[in-house]
Design a protein around this motif. Structure first.
Motif, PDB file in Angstrom:
ATOM      1  N   THR A  23       0.826  -1.204   0.000  1.00 51.01           N
ATOM      2  CA  THR A  23       0.000   0.000   0.000  1.00 51.01           C
ATOM      3  C   THR A  23       0.866   1.262   0.000  1.00 51.01           C
ATOM      4  OG1 THR A  23      -1.758  -1.196   1.115  1.00 51.01           O
ATOM      5  CG2 THR A  23      -1.846   1.193   1.245  1.00 51.01           C
ATOM      6  N   LYS A  48       2.061   1.786  -3.394  1.00 51.85           N
ATOM      7  CA  LYS A  48       0.997   1.790  -4.405  1.00 51.85           C
ATOM      8  C   LYS A  48       1.219   0.705  -5.467  1.00 51.85           C
ATOM      9  CE  LYS A  48      -0.270   6.554  -3.652  1.00 51.85           C
ATOM     10  NZ  LYS A  48      -0.493   7.887  -4.188  1.00 51.85           N
ATOM     11  N   LEU A  97      -0.269  -2.514  -6.862  1.00 55.57           N
ATOM     12  CA  LEU A  97      -1.530  -3.251  -6.832  1.00 55.57           C
ATOM     13  C   LEU A  97      -1.219  -4.741  -6.691  1.00 55.57           C
ATOM     14  CD1 LEU A  97      -4.596  -2.785  -6.993  1.00 55.57           C
ATOM     15  CD2 LEU A  97      -4.450  -3.357  -9.422  1.00 55.57           C
ATOM     16  N   THR A 126      -2.559  -8.453  -6.161  1.00 52.85           N
ATOM     17  CA  THR A 126      -3.763  -9.266  -6.320  1.00 52.85           C
ATOM     18  C   THR A 126      -3.472 -10.718  -6.001  1.00 52.85           C
ATOM     19  OG1 THR A 126      -5.628  -9.708  -7.774  1.00 52.85           O
ATOM     20  CG2 THR A 126      -3.436  -9.771  -8.776  1.00 52.85           C
ATOM     21  N   PHE A 151      -4.594  -1.279  -1.691  1.00 50.37           N
ATOM     22  CA  PHE A 151      -3.880  -1.847  -2.836  1.00 50.37           C
ATOM     23  C   PHE A 151      -3.839  -3.374  -2.805  1.00 50.37           C
ATOM     24  CE2 PHE A 151      -2.887   2.483  -3.345  1.00 50.37           C
ATOM     25  CZ  PHE A 151      -2.681   2.668  -4.703  1.00 50.37           C
ATOM     26  N   ILE A 188      -6.056  -6.517  -3.366  1.00 47.27           N
ATOM     27  CA  ILE A 188      -7.364  -6.918  -3.886  1.00 47.27           C
ATOM     28  C   ILE A 188      -7.400  -8.420  -4.134  1.00 47.27           C
ATOM     29  CG2 ILE A 188      -7.696  -4.657  -5.016  1.00 47.27           C
ATOM     30  CD1 ILE A 188      -7.275  -6.132  -7.725  1.00 47.27           C
ATOM     31  N   SER A 190      -8.806 -10.626  -7.094  1.00 44.03           N
ATOM     32  CA  SER A 190      -9.315 -10.289  -8.422  1.00 44.03           C
ATOM     33  C   SER A 190     -10.235 -11.344  -9.034  1.00 44.03           C
ATOM     34  CB  SER A 190      -8.156  -9.983  -9.369  1.00 44.03           C
ATOM     35  OG  SER A 190      -7.305 -11.072  -9.479  1.00 44.03           O
ATOM     36  N   GLY A 208       0.065   1.075 -10.621  1.00 42.86           N
ATOM     37  CA  GLY A 208      -0.795   0.415  -9.648  1.00 42.86           C
ATOM     38  C   GLY A 208      -1.951   1.310  -9.230  1.00 42.86           C
ATOM     39  N   ASP A 209      -1.664   2.583  -9.015  1.00 44.47           N
ATOM     40  CA  ASP A 209      -2.684   3.520  -8.553  1.00 44.47           C
ATOM     41  C   ASP A 209      -3.766   3.727  -9.607  1.00 44.47           C
ATOM     42  OD1 ASP A 209      -3.876   5.209  -6.800  1.00 44.47           O
ATOM     43  OD2 ASP A 209      -2.551   6.918  -7.180  1.00 44.47           O
ATOM     44  N   ARG A 255      -5.885   0.584 -10.143  1.00 47.50           N
ATOM     45  CA  ARG A 255      -6.809   0.380  -9.018  1.00 47.50           C
ATOM     46  C   ARG A 255      -8.025   1.299  -9.156  1.00 47.50           C
ATOM     47  NH1 ARG A 255      -8.632   1.569  -4.094  1.00 47.50           N
ATOM     48  NH2 ARG A 255      -7.956   3.706  -4.309  1.00 47.50           N
ATOM     49  N   GLN A 256      -7.750   2.564  -9.448  1.00 53.30           N
ATOM     50  CA  GLN A 256      -8.867   3.512  -9.606  1.00 53.30           C
ATOM     51  C   GLN A 256      -9.781   3.109 -10.766  1.00 53.30           C
ATOM     52  OE1 GLN A 256      -7.805   7.699  -9.600  1.00 53.30           O
ATOM     53  NE2 GLN A 256      -6.217   7.339  -8.086  1.00 53.30           N
ATOM     54  N   ASN A 277     -12.949  -5.023  -1.767  1.00 52.73           N
ATOM     55  CA  ASN A 277     -11.867  -5.275  -2.736  1.00 52.73           C
ATOM     56  C   ASN A 277     -11.856  -6.686  -3.303  1.00 52.73           C
ATOM     57  OD1 ASN A 277     -11.114  -2.762  -2.026  1.00 52.73           O
ATOM     58  ND2 ASN A 277      -9.148  -3.311  -1.102  1.00 52.73           N
TER      59      ASN A 277
END
Lengths: 287, 420
Positions: B121, B124, B126, B128, B141, B143, B145, B337-338, B341-342, B370
């Motif tokens: 996190t 940043k 991501l 998964t 950050f 998740i 998936s 990653g940011d 994610r968004q 998430n």
């Protein structure tokens, strides 16, 4: 009755593996950390033989050929280990321990490169089950029980009734005394490592069809075997037999009655207890 | 051309190349999985699944982001020494701080996910997994998936109980380690809505070391007379030995797990004997051709490259997990990653490339929304040792209908972190 058969079956597993290690440890006082990998190589050699020969000569014959080749290959590995590691590092047990540890990683990596990291399975040479008093015992497990019994009996006869066996016992009891009596201790050491390693190979061939074979199967088996030979009495083959029976019964009962998750803990605790109250093991003699 | 002109032309060409290289910015993806040792039999197929996913894009010039720019994908592997939390963190440090990865695929094992939540996190990255395992509102950050582990255990057992009312007794066979304990809790949660008619007759966790004696392990399970056995924790070969031991003891019921390597099973037990009795549900099994042409093509690539004997359903699980990241990259203005994610969280659903419209699972479990609940295909074996689709479970619908019953059981099993 099923529990009794399970005890017998598990005891034979433990015995089969611990026997070779106990012999080598007892005679040569060295820890062969690669013993587990010799066991693994025995299983892979058998896998290879069964996979290639079974279509031509049938599963049981292919397995028998595999077991013989496995014993020969691992016996040869034992001889190489003796010449390449034990002789040059004689009187340096720690160096031998580290060297065999390194060898175990080398052998694992070689097998991963040849067969891949994913576990394989040897088709059982004997199928079906034997029914005893309402309980069952798979034929492939009967085979392991027979193999363990044959190896123990054969080893007993060899050690107690033959000239080379007498020499091995003499070296195990007192290496210096044996040397003074004219026994070529180097030859005895070589022979012991060949026999012990060969037993590991046969054990791998026997256990392969009833367990998953993988390049890493030697480690857990070695851990349990160490516990057995320490509890039984370091270097005492017959102590190993008794300890294998003790753990065979104990582990079966614990699995049966809900204590399966504590097997490793219990085994380690028993080993620690025996080491603290009787360091020579339950059936070992004070050195 | 005089010397000055040559220098100017070379300079312009070099600038053009630099600009091209910038437009082709590489996406660095880390895969943290066991690469050696006993657990490599899980980690290696998972890694290969991600590598083939990346190769598919790279062979076509890369993956395009929302602006249309294509990016090559570089996959780097890191060993976590059999899902050990400490080694997971060490691997993450190398991946993030030394190699500057943008995305990481890791295990769902709760302890391992928790260990890396902060570093992922803060940087940043991501991160998964093929499931949720551990998520937390503090760590956006992290998740899950795809539905995956351990949620699929709950959905598998509930599907079997829903569609087969003759099941009255269930045995749960799980290893005594972090993901075995998670599986135990999820299996129990899946059974809870049917508790009036279904009894759990066996649920003792086993020591993984005891699997060398499968008959000893199977005997008390057989004695509990289950109609359905669900397991989690055996290696593929051990699964085959377990089924063999149960069949030798005379068991006639059903088996369920996240996946079975049927090639190993049918070496021991005739496929016809097990037809219709062995169920699996993880994410997707690419060896089954009808569910998705894309994963079926992936399966063929895998087998062509590594051989049939090296196939593991885990490869397709990892491949599927990466397709959610793929959906995010394609919706994001840049492959960071940011931004990804968004892009994934702009709406309540994701148009998942393999599974179609999939819902985020809500915050009741982890306090963080998430976890993507992708529809879950449940597979059953046929008489040739292959698998066919038994049903595709709408897990979002099941969860909304049954979460009130399941959540307390999951909380009791230590799997709910919403209020922590």
């Amino acid at each position: 009755m099923q529990i009794v058969l399970n005890c017998l079956s598990l005891t034979s597993f433990y015995l089969c593996f611990a026997l070779g290690l106990a012999l080598v440890f007892g005679v040569m006082r060295i820890i062969n950390f690669a013993h587990g990998e010799f066991f693994m190589i025995g299983a892979y050699v058998t896998y290879f033989c069964v996979a290639t020969l079974a279509p031509q000569i049938g599963g049981p014959s292919a397995w028998l050929v595999g077991a013989i080749v496995a014993a020969a290959v691992t016996g040869l590995l034992g001889a190489v280990l003796y010449r390449a590691v034990v002789v040059p590092l004689a009187d340096k047990p720690l160096a031998i321990f580290i060297s065999t540890l390194a060898l175990s990683y080398v052998l694992q990596t070689i097998v991963v490169q040849i067969f891949g990291p994913v576990g394989l399975s040897i088709s059982p040479p004997l199928r079906g089950v034997v029914s005893v008093g309402g309980a069952i015992l798979p034929a492939s497990r009967v085979m392991v029980i027979v193999a363990a019994a044959a190896l123990s009996t054969g080893l007993w006869i060899y050690l107690m009734r033959t000239e080379p066996g007498r020499r091995i016992r003499a070296v195990a009891q007192n290496p210096r005394g044996a040397l003074l009596q004219g026994i070529k201790t180097r030859n005895v050491g070589n022979l012991t490592l060949i026999i012990g390693s060969g037993i590991a190979g046969i054990c791998g061939a026997s256990m392969g069809p009833i367990s998953q074979i993988s390049p890493y199967m030697g480690g857990p088996a070695l851990w349990k075997a160490f516990i057995i030979i320490i509890v039984g009495g370091i270097g005492n083959v017959w102590g190993a037999v008794a300890a294998a029976a003790i753990f065979g019964v104990l582990d079966t009962l614990m699995s049966q009655f809900g204590g399966g998750r504590f097997l490793a803990l219990t085994s380690a605790a028993i080993m620690l207890f025996v080491l603290s109250v009787k360091p020579s093991g339950l059936f070992g003699e004070k050195e | 051309m005089d010397l000055m002109t040559r220098i100017i032309v070379a300079g312009v060409f070099a600038c053009g190349l630099t600009g091209y290289a910038s437009a082709q910015e590489t996406i660095n993806i880390g895969v943290v999985q066991p690469q050696a040792g006993e657990c490599a039999q899980w980690g290696v197929p998972i890694t290969r699944g991600v590598q083939i996913w990346a190769e598919e894009f790279n062979a076509n010039g890369g993956i395009a982001d929302a602006t249309g720019k294509k990016h090559q994908i570089k996959v780097t592997t890191y060993d976590n020494n059999c899902y050990t939390a400490g080694d997971e963190l060490t691997a993450f440090r190398r991946a993030i701080l030394d190699d500057k990865v943008n995305f990481i695929l890791q295990t769902f094992t709760p302890a391992s996910r928790q260990a890396v939540a902060q570093i992922a996190t803060e940087n940043k990255v991501l991160t998964t997994s093929y499931g949720a395992g551990y998520l937390n509102a503090k760590y956006p950050f992290l998740i899950g998936s795809v539905t995956g582990s351990p949620g699929s255990y709950m959905f598998l057992v509930s599907h079997l109980l829903e569609t087969r009312p003759d099941i009255k007794k269930v045995a749960i066979v799980t290893a005594d380690h972090s993901f075995g304990q998670a599986a135990l809790a999820y299996y129990k949660a899946g059974i809870t809505p049917y508790a009036k008619r279904v009894e759990i007759v066996y649920s003792q966790p086993y020591d993984p070391a005891s699997t060398s004696d499968m008959l000893g392990l199977a005997t008390p399970i057989f004695a509990s007379s289950p109609d359905l056995i669900v397991e989690l924790g055996f290696t593929p070969g051990q699964q085959a030995l377990f089924i063999e031991a149960m069949e030798q003891l005379g068991y006639k019921g059903l088996y369920g797990s996240e996946g079975w390597t049927m090639g190993l099973v049918t070496e021991r037990i005739p496929a016809a004997q097990l037809a219709g009795r062995v169920f699996s549900a993880y994410v997707v099994d690419a060896s089954e051709p009808s569910f998705s042409p894309r994963v079926s093509k992936f399966y063929k690539s895998y087998v062509e490259k590594y051989g049939q004997k090296e196939w593991s359903v885990l490869a397709s699980v990892a491949y599927a997990a990466m397709t959610t990241v793929e959906a995010g990259i394609q919706k994001a203005a840049a492959p960071t990653g940011d931004a990804v994610r968004q892009a994934l969280f702009t709406t309540d659903t994701v148009d998942q490339p393999l599974f179609g419209k999939s819902h985020w699972g809500g915050a009741e479990m982890y306090g963080a929304n998430n976890w993507l609940l992708t529809p879950l295909p449940v597979y059953v074996t046929d008489d040739k040792g292959g698998v066919k689709v038994d049903a595709v479970v709408d897990v979002a619908k099941w969860w909304n209908a049954n979460k009130d019953a399941a959540l307390p059981v999951l909380a009791q099993g230590g799997q709910v972190s919403a209020n922590k």
